[in-house]
Scaffold this motif. Structure first.
Motif, PDB file in Angstrom:
ATOM      1  N   MET A  63     111.145  80.809  17.662  1.00 27.46           N
ATOM      2  CA  MET A  63     110.776  81.899  17.140  1.00 27.46           C
ATOM      3  C   MET A  63     111.649  82.215  16.231  1.00 27.46           C
ATOM      4  N   TYR A 107     107.876  79.662  14.461  1.00 28.80           N
ATOM      5  CA  TYR A 107     107.033  80.471  13.969  1.00 28.80           C
ATOM      6  C   TYR A 107     107.483  81.962  13.938  1.00 28.80           C
ATOM      7  N   GLU A 108     106.865  82.748  13.047  1.00 29.00           N
ATOM      8  CA  GLU A 108     107.302  84.173  13.228  1.00 29.00           C
ATOM      9  C   GLU A 108     106.001  85.051  13.850  1.00 29.00           C
ATOM     10  N   PRO A 109     106.258  85.410  15.120  1.00 25.86           N
ATOM     11  CA  PRO A 109     105.068  85.938  15.632  1.00 25.86           C
ATOM     12  C   PRO A 109     104.452  87.151  15.090  1.00 25.86           C
ATOM     13  N   SER A 113     105.730  91.078  22.000  1.00 28.52           N
ATOM     14  CA  SER A 113     106.600  90.274  22.761  1.00 28.52           C
ATOM     15  C   SER A 113     107.125  91.019  23.869  1.00 28.52           C
TER      16      SER A 113
END
Length: 115
Positions: A63, A107-109, A113
């Motif tokens: 991430m 990935y860039e969420p 989180s």
């Protein structure tokens, strides 16, 4: 009870993959003996997705906070991306080729989180 997670990556060229994780992705590590590096990973989270498959397996993604800056930085280090950044709804997703075969998603969420 549970104190952590140990993820495993398989590679036809494990020494090259270890060097990549250490030198390109800059993960800290310890030598568990004979050059067998165990890497410290960034904070992690675990998602559970539904499937009908009896033996679906598991996936590993890295991430980041800014996918476009991460892509640019890694390309500057000679990392090969196997697909362009795509909007998956839950985040912006791409993948890199890793030494010894295989891919690793990044990935860039866009989801909340727990970290």
């Amino acid at each position: 009870m549970i104190t952590g997670t140990h993820a495993v990556m398989y590679s036809k060229d494990a020494p090259a993959l270890r060097e990549f994780l250490r030198d390109v992705l800059e993960f800290d590590s310890v030598d568990a003996g004979g050059g067998w590096l165990i890497f410290q990973l960034p904070p992690a989270e675990l998602g559970v997705h539904p499937t009908e498959a009896a033996d679906a397996g598991h996936e590993l993604y890295l991430m980041c906070d800014d996918i476009h800056a991460t892509v640019k930085e890694l390309e500057g280090k000679g990392v090969e991306f196997v697909r362009p950044v795509e909007d998956a709804g839950w985040g912006l997703l791409t993948a890199i080729r890793v030494p010894g075969g295989g891919q690793l998603g990044i990935y860039e969420p866009r989801h909340a989180s727990p970290n």
